[in-house]
Write a protein that holds these residues in place. Structure first.
Motif, mmCIF file in Angstrom:
data_model
loop_
_atom_site.group_PDB
_atom_site.id
_atom_site.type_symbol
_atom_site.label_atom_id
_atom_site.label_comp_id
_atom_site.label_asym_id
_atom_site.label_seq_id
_atom_site.Cartn_x
_atom_site.Cartn_y
_atom_site.Cartn_z
ATOM 1 N N LYS A 62 -76.117 -18.207 -10.583
ATOM 2 C CA LYS A 62 -74.978 -17.641 -11.387
ATOM 3 C C LYS A 62 -74.782 -18.243 -12.695
ATOM 4 O O LYS A 62 -75.035 -19.423 -13.214
ATOM 5 C CB LYS A 62 -73.719 -17.965 -10.525
ATOM 6 C CG LYS A 62 -73.515 -17.562 -9.208
ATOM 7 C CD LYS A 62 -73.694 -15.941 -9.053
ATOM 8 C CE LYS A 62 -73.449 -15.614 -7.560
ATOM 9 N NZ LYS A 62 -73.550 -14.211 -7.480
ATOM 10 N N TYR A 105 -65.708 -15.664 -4.420
ATOM 11 C CA TYR A 105 -65.104 -15.318 -6.126
ATOM 12 C C TYR A 105 -66.019 -14.349 -6.807
ATOM 13 O O TYR A 105 -66.163 -14.235 -7.881
ATOM 14 C CB TYR A 105 -64.995 -16.580 -6.876
ATOM 15 C CG TYR A 105 -63.923 -17.243 -6.305
ATOM 16 C CD1 TYR A 105 -62.520 -17.102 -6.629
ATOM 17 C CD2 TYR A 105 -64.059 -18.032 -5.308
ATOM 18 C CE1 TYR A 105 -61.520 -17.978 -6.323
ATOM 19 C CE2 TYR A 105 -63.046 -19.017 -4.915
ATOM 20 C CZ TYR A 105 -61.615 -18.761 -5.391
ATOM 21 O OH TYR A 105 -60.526 -19.656 -4.971
ATOM 22 N N PHE A 106 -67.524 -13.919 -6.311
ATOM 23 C CA PHE A 106 -68.392 -12.966 -6.824
ATOM 24 C C PHE A 106 -68.523 -11.923 -6.300
ATOM 25 O O PHE A 106 -68.276 -11.625 -5.357
ATOM 26 C CB PHE A 106 -69.806 -13.899 -7.042
ATOM 27 C CG PHE A 106 -69.743 -15.161 -7.693
ATOM 28 C CD1 PHE A 106 -69.939 -15.182 -9.038
ATOM 29 C CD2 PHE A 106 -69.420 -16.470 -7.216
ATOM 30 C CE1 PHE A 106 -69.876 -16.373 -9.760
ATOM 31 C CE2 PHE A 106 -69.275 -17.456 -7.797
ATOM 32 C CZ PHE A 106 -69.658 -17.658 -9.131
ATOM 33 N N VAL A 113 -63.364 -18.999 -12.918
ATOM 34 C CA VAL A 113 -64.208 -17.878 -12.488
ATOM 35 C C VAL A 113 -63.167 -16.657 -12.486
ATOM 36 O O VAL A 113 -62.115 -16.739 -11.783
ATOM 37 C CB VAL A 113 -64.645 -18.094 -10.891
ATOM 38 C CG1 VAL A 113 -65.530 -17.035 -10.691
ATOM 39 C CG2 VAL A 113 -65.516 -19.374 -10.988
ATOM 40 N N ASN A 114 -63.415 -15.594 -13.119
ATOM 41 C CA ASN A 114 -62.733 -14.528 -13.243
ATOM 42 C C ASN A 114 -61.498 -14.766 -13.652
ATOM 43 O O ASN A 114 -60.365 -14.140 -13.212
ATOM 44 C CB ASN A 114 -62.624 -13.711 -11.856
ATOM 45 C CG ASN A 114 -64.133 -13.106 -11.326
ATOM 46 O OD1 ASN A 114 -64.863 -12.655 -12.213
ATOM 47 N ND2 ASN A 114 -64.148 -13.089 -10.191
ATOM 48 N N TYR A 162 -73.332 -19.091 -16.562
ATOM 49 C CA TYR A 162 -71.750 -19.369 -16.913
ATOM 50 C C TYR A 162 -72.334 -19.709 -18.444
ATOM 51 O O TYR A 162 -72.915 -19.763 -18.868
ATOM 52 C CB TYR A 162 -71.552 -20.484 -16.122
ATOM 53 C CG TYR A 162 -72.498 -21.763 -16.084
ATOM 54 C CD1 TYR A 162 -72.487 -22.620 -17.301
ATOM 55 C CD2 TYR A 162 -73.342 -21.937 -15.265
ATOM 56 C CE1 TYR A 162 -73.380 -23.721 -17.142
ATOM 57 C CE2 TYR A 162 -74.331 -22.796 -15.197
ATOM 58 C CZ TYR A 162 -74.263 -23.836 -16.169
ATOM 59 O OH TYR A 162 -75.276 -24.983 -16.258
ATOM 60 N N GLU A 192 -59.561 -17.384 -13.278
ATOM 61 C CA GLU A 192 -58.880 -18.139 -12.388
ATOM 62 C C GLU A 192 -59.280 -19.504 -12.447
ATOM 63 O O GLU A 192 -60.608 -19.599 -12.256
ATOM 64 C CB GLU A 192 -58.835 -17.582 -10.980
ATOM 65 C CG GLU A 192 -58.059 -18.617 -9.893
ATOM 66 C CD GLU A 192 -58.227 -17.828 -8.621
ATOM 67 O OE1 GLU A 192 -57.843 -18.806 -7.579
ATOM 68 O OE2 GLU A 192 -58.601 -16.836 -8.301
ATOM 69 N N ASP A 208 -61.744 -15.583 -20.763
ATOM 70 C CA ASP A 208 -62.104 -14.205 -20.563
ATOM 71 C C ASP A 208 -63.422 -13.781 -20.753
ATOM 72 O O ASP A 208 -63.741 -12.505 -20.610
ATOM 73 C CB ASP A 208 -61.015 -13.128 -20.972
ATOM 74 C CG ASP A 208 -59.835 -13.396 -20.587
ATOM 75 O OD1 ASP A 208 -59.587 -14.055 -19.379
ATOM 76 O OD2 ASP A 208 -58.502 -13.141 -21.020
ATOM 77 N N SER A 209 -64.056 -14.593 -21.601
ATOM 78 C CA SER A 209 -65.476 -14.065 -22.342
ATOM 79 C C SER A 209 -66.509 -14.055 -21.235
ATOM 80 O O SER A 209 -67.504 -13.269 -21.647
ATOM 81 C CB SER A 209 -65.934 -14.902 -23.506
ATOM 82 O OG SER A 209 -66.372 -16.161 -22.763
ATOM 83 N N ASP A 210 -66.596 -14.491 -20.090
ATOM 84 C CA ASP A 210 -67.686 -14.361 -19.033
ATOM 85 C C ASP A 210 -66.762 -14.700 -17.576
ATOM 86 O O ASP A 210 -65.915 -15.061 -17.444
ATOM 87 C CB ASP A 210 -68.589 -15.873 -19.577
ATOM 88 C CG ASP A 210 -69.739 -15.532 -18.643
ATOM 89 O OD1 ASP A 210 -70.161 -14.501 -17.917
ATOM 90 O OD2 ASP A 210 -70.831 -16.526 -19.348
ATOM 91 N N LYS A 211 -67.575 -14.324 -16.724
ATOM 92 C CA LYS A 211 -67.291 -14.256 -15.353
ATOM 93 C C LYS A 211 -66.911 -15.758 -14.801
ATOM 94 O O LYS A 211 -66.013 -15.980 -14.423
ATOM 95 C CB LYS A 211 -68.197 -13.814 -14.453
ATOM 96 C CG LYS A 211 -67.619 -13.799 -13.059
ATOM 97 C CD LYS A 211 -68.779 -13.071 -12.125
ATOM 98 C CE LYS A 211 -68.455 -12.669 -10.632
ATOM 99 N NZ LYS A 211 -67.331 -11.340 -10.672
ATOM 100 N N VAL A 212 -67.954 -16.629 -15.420
ATOM 101 C CA VAL A 212 -67.627 -18.251 -14.962
ATOM 102 C C VAL A 212 -67.901 -18.853 -16.305
ATOM 103 O O VAL A 212 -68.777 -18.781 -17.416
ATOM 104 C CB VAL A 212 -68.778 -18.583 -13.997
ATOM 105 C CG1 VAL A 212 -68.881 -20.214 -13.909
ATOM 106 C CG2 VAL A 212 -69.086 -17.870 -13.007
#
Length: 99
Positions: free
Chosen positions: A41, A98-99, A75-76, A43, A78, A14-18
């Motif tokens: 992107k 996903y973005f 990603v997010n 990560y 998932e 959960d700490s980052d989008k990727v």
């Protein structure tokens, strides 16, 4: 597996989008990172071979995702799978959704 360690892994996810759980020497891990680098992107890479608890984290990832192999790409929050999965999504033009 401790509940605290499982929570720590979920917090990492959960700490980052990727978030990419990786090993520095793994060609599939490099493949996944190159896809996100190419998309420009950012990560978070969690290099399991550089951590004392890397094996335990890998086991927890196996329980969460059904696969213990690396990379495990989130990603997010998932799991999209591994390096080949991410590359295939990118080549089909589906990763961008996903973005």
């Amino acid at each position: 597996m401790s509940a605290d360690k499982a929570k720590a892994v979920k917090d990492l996810i959960d700490s980052d989008k990727v978030v990419i759980f990786s090993k520095t020497y793994c060609p599939y891990c490099k493949m996944a990172k190159e896809v996100f680098d190419g998309l420009q992107k950012s990560y978070t890479a969690v290099e399991l071979d550089n951590r004392d608890d890397g094996d335990e984290i890998q086991t927890i990832l196996g329980q969460i995702t059904g696969a213990r192999t690396v990379p495990r790409v989130f990603v997010n929050g998932e799991c999209l799978g591994g390096g080949s999965d991410v590359k295939a999504l990118h080549e089909k033009g589906e990763l961008q959704k996903y973005f």
